[in-house]
Enzyme design. Structure first.
Site, short mmCIF file in Angstrom:
data_model
loop_
_atom_site.label_atom_id
_atom_site.label_comp_id
_atom_site.label_asym_id
_atom_site.label_seq_id
_atom_site.Cartn_x
_atom_site.Cartn_y
_atom_site.Cartn_z
N GLU A 52 44.60 42.43 46.80
CA GLU A 52 43.28 42.11 46.26
C GLU A 52 43.36 41.81 44.77
O GLU A 52 42.73 40.86 44.28
CB GLU A 52 42.31 43.26 46.53
CG GLU A 52 41.98 43.49 48.00
CD GLU A 52 41.37 42.27 48.66
OE1 GLU A 52 40.66 41.50 47.97
OE2 GLU A 52 41.63 42.05 49.86
N HIS B 226 44.43 34.31 49.54
CA HIS B 226 45.03 35.09 50.62
C HIS B 226 45.74 34.17 51.62
O HIS B 226 46.79 34.51 52.16
CB HIS B 226 43.96 35.90 51.36
CG HIS B 226 43.41 37.05 50.58
ND1 HIS B 226 44.22 37.93 49.90
CD2 HIS B 226 42.14 37.49 50.40
CE1 HIS B 226 43.47 38.86 49.31
NE2 HIS B 226 42.20 38.61 49.60
N HIS C 162 39.27 33.26 45.61
CA HIS C 162 39.94 34.53 45.91
C HIS C 162 40.39 34.55 47.38
O HIS C 162 41.53 34.89 47.68
CB HIS C 162 38.97 35.68 45.61
CG HIS C 162 39.40 37.01 46.14
ND1 HIS C 162 39.87 38.02 45.32
CD2 HIS C 162 39.42 37.52 47.40
CE1 HIS C 162 40.17 39.08 46.05
NE2 HIS C 162 39.91 38.80 47.32
N GLU C 163 39.49 34.18 48.28
CA GLU C 163 39.82 34.20 49.71
C GLU C 163 40.88 33.16 50.06
O GLU C 163 41.77 33.42 50.87
CB GLU C 163 38.55 33.97 50.54
CG GLU C 163 37.51 35.06 50.42
CD GLU C 163 38.04 36.44 50.76
OE1 GLU C 163 38.94 36.54 51.62
OE2 GLU C 163 37.57 37.42 50.17
#
Length: 302
Positions: A219, A148, A144-145
């Site tokens: 997100e 970004h 997930h990070e």
């Protein structure tokens, strides 16, 4: 030669929102500086130097300041072999260069990414997160990070937040010191100076709302991209549920310290439950995120 895109699923919705946000923020910035120049005609060189200097500082140093503020400490593969191993697997899956890897000494279970580009990217996990998650759950959070970084929304959020910070500073200076105490009330320049705090407050409010809207969407986009890359949306959903449940057990004092950095975190330190507060939230609700992951899991199983 420019580097090829990563294997993270592209998100046109995110790209469109980033472009729109940057355009509107840029427009606000031009209007804001224009008002300052009109009100303080004799000081335009100082205004341009200060605003330009703040913008450069915000762009080049804000990621390092944020990482420092959140207690990120870069670690080597020897110091954190499991964390580095997970990042290595994600980089191989996504065909991305490896970011800097860091750990923050905090019992608040969370993770975040900073950096202007893939070359300056840093991915950090807290000790509280590493202690609580299973390997596949940790992989989902770190994927997930890394999303970004791949989608470059970390850099966009950094730049987009600049105008709000600047407008907030101007508003506080105006309220504390006063721009036009010595100006007569019928002087046009004095009227302009009196309007600066009001215009600054409006600019801050608009910038705040724009960045919050972008933050909530990014997100969801990162959840979706991570689930598709790893092929295990259930692991990410499990991590979300576990971290959200553990937040209630963290001392309020520790959560308050983490709250200013909510926009960077995998999960906010405090969640907005009331509908009016959700407008100002940096993250979508847990229910929205789990519902999206459930739909992805169903699609993948077909």
């Amino acid at each position: 030669m420019p580097r090829a895109r990563s294997r993270y699923a592209p998100d046109r919705g995110l790209t469109g929102r980033m472009v729109t946000t940057m355009f509107l923020i840029g427009l606000l910035y031009v209007v804001f500086v224009g008002v300052l120049l009109a009100a303080l005609r004799g000081s335009w060189p100082i205004i341009l130097i200060i605003t330009g200097g703040l913008f450069i500082a915000q762009f080049w140093f804000s990621d390092r300041i944020a990482a420092y503020g959140m207690g990120a400490r870069e670690v080597t593969p020897e110091q954190a072999p499991e964390l580095h191993g997970t990042i290595d697997r994600i980089c191989a899956l996504a065909d991305m260069p490896k970011p800097k890897v860091a750990i923050a000494e905090s019992d608040v279970p969370n993770a975040f990414a900073t950096g202007r580009s893939e070359k300056t990217a840093l991915v950090c996990a807290t000790t509280g997160l590493l202690r609580r998650l299973e390997p596949e759950e940790l992989e989902g959070v770190l994927a997930h990070e890394m999303s970004h970084v791949a989608h470059r929304d970390v850099a966009v959020m950094t730049i987009a937040s600049f105008l709000g910070v600047l407008a907030g500073i101007i508003t506080r200076i105006a309220l504390w010191g006063g721009f036009a105490r010595s100006r007569p009330g019928n002087d046009p320049a004095g009227i302009l100076l009196l309007l600066i705090p009001l215009i600054s407050a409006v600019v801050y409010a608009i910038s705040f709302l724009l960045t919050r809207l972008l933050s909530r969407y990014r997100e969801l986009s990162a959840d979706r991209a991570a689930a598709l890359l790893t092929g295990r949306p259930s692991a990410l959903a499990s991590a979300l549920t576990k971290v959200s449940g553990q937040m209630a057990r963290i001392p309020t004092e520790d959560l308050r310290k983490a709250e200013p950095y909510n926009a960077f975190y995998f999960l906010p330190a405090f969640s907005a439950k009331e509908s009016i507060r959700r407008i100002f939230s940096t993250h979508p609700t847990l229910e929205q995120r789990l519902d999206q992951l459930s739909r992805i899991s169903t699609d993948l199983s077909r």
